[in-house]
Design a protein around this motif. Sequence first.
Motif, mmCIF file in Angstrom:
data_model
loop_
_atom_site.group_PDB
_atom_site.id
_atom_site.type_symbol
_atom_site.label_atom_id
_atom_site.label_comp_id
_atom_site.label_asym_id
_atom_site.label_seq_id
_atom_site.Cartn_x
_atom_site.Cartn_y
_atom_site.Cartn_z
ATOM 1 N N ASN A 12 -52.083 -17.303 79.363
ATOM 2 C CA ASN A 12 -52.719 -18.340 80.172
ATOM 3 C C ASN A 12 -54.224 -18.212 79.947
ATOM 4 O O ASN A 12 -54.925 -17.556 80.711
ATOM 5 N N ILE A 13 -54.712 -18.834 78.882
ATOM 6 C CA ILE A 13 -56.110 -18.688 78.488
ATOM 7 C C ILE A 13 -56.964 -19.666 79.288
ATOM 8 O O ILE A 13 -56.833 -20.878 79.166
ATOM 9 N N ALA A 14 -57.850 -19.117 80.108
ATOM 10 C CA ALA A 14 -58.677 -19.915 81.000
ATOM 11 C C ALA A 14 -59.998 -20.323 80.360
ATOM 12 O O ALA A 14 -60.588 -21.334 80.723
ATOM 13 N N GLY A 15 -60.472 -19.566 79.396
ATOM 14 C CA GLY A 15 -61.752 -19.863 78.766
ATOM 15 C C GLY A 15 -62.054 -18.885 77.665
ATOM 16 O O GLY A 15 -61.338 -17.907 77.453
ATOM 17 N N ALA A 16 -63.156 -19.170 76.951
ATOM 18 C CA ALA A 16 -63.527 -18.321 75.812
ATOM 19 C C ALA A 16 -64.989 -18.547 75.448
ATOM 20 O O ALA A 16 -65.575 -19.569 75.814
ATOM 21 N N ASP A 17 -65.543 -17.581 74.743
ATOM 22 C CA ASP A 17 -66.896 -17.752 74.214
ATOM 23 C C ASP A 17 -67.070 -16.977 72.917
ATOM 24 O O ASP A 17 -66.219 -16.171 72.538
ATOM 25 N N VAL A 18 -68.154 -17.286 72.229
ATOM 26 C CA VAL A 18 -68.553 -16.564 71.015
ATOM 27 C C VAL A 18 -69.948 -16.017 71.302
ATOM 28 O O VAL A 18 -70.829 -16.756 71.753
ATOM 29 N N VAL A 19 -70.141 -14.726 71.054
ATOM 30 C CA VAL A 19 -71.433 -14.101 71.352
ATOM 31 C C VAL A 19 -72.028 -13.446 70.115
ATOM 32 O O VAL A 19 -71.340 -13.209 69.131
ATOM 33 N N GLU A 20 -73.325 -13.172 70.197
ATOM 34 C CA GLU A 20 -74.101 -12.431 69.204
ATOM 35 C C GLU A 20 -74.489 -13.223 67.957
ATOM 36 O O GLU A 20 -74.933 -12.639 66.978
ATOM 37 N N VAL A 21 -74.334 -14.549 67.962
ATOM 38 C CA VAL A 21 -74.860 -15.346 66.855
ATOM 39 C C VAL A 21 -76.370 -15.424 67.068
ATOM 40 O O VAL A 21 -76.822 -15.831 68.132
ATOM 41 N N SER A 22 -77.140 -15.006 66.060
ATOM 42 C CA SER A 22 -78.587 -14.970 66.203
ATOM 43 C C SER A 22 -79.249 -15.833 65.125
ATOM 44 O O SER A 22 -79.462 -15.367 63.995
ATOM 45 N N PRO A 23 -79.593 -17.085 65.443
ATOM 46 C CA PRO A 23 -80.186 -17.973 64.446
ATOM 47 C C PRO A 23 -81.408 -17.415 63.712
ATOM 48 O O PRO A 23 -81.547 -17.655 62.505
ATOM 49 N N PRO A 24 -82.296 -16.629 64.358
ATOM 50 C CA PRO A 24 -83.432 -16.093 63.604
ATOM 51 C C PRO A 24 -83.017 -15.175 62.444
ATOM 52 O O PRO A 24 -83.743 -15.032 61.460
ATOM 53 N N PHE A 25 -81.840 -14.544 62.538
ATOM 54 C CA PHE A 25 -81.351 -13.668 61.465
ATOM 55 C C PHE A 25 -80.386 -14.398 60.522
ATOM 56 O O PHE A 25 -79.847 -13.803 59.601
#
Length: 100
Positions: free
Chosen positions: A57-70
Amino acid sequence: KGLLGGGKTGSGKVYISFDIDALDPAFAPGTGTPEIGGFTSREAQALLRGIGKLDLNIAGADVVEVSPPFDAGGVTSLAGANVMHELLCLVAESANRREE
């Protein structure tokens, strides 16, 4: 048995957070903490699609640590967008199963 070992899963809500530095720097160099020996993009996609086969029962999700300056070439942003697409599909499929 464990979750991936075929055991029964619970019915509580699940939130999935995908840290982009789990991908090898060849596939996601634009992160603050690149990890040598990480997943390929294809392996990450297969992992997420495998999670979709579990009755969660997946309520939500995210993606972290994407760093555009790098992320000079935009490769990490593209990988992050694709991972988020897979995650949104998981959330939608989970919600659809719950409505049936």
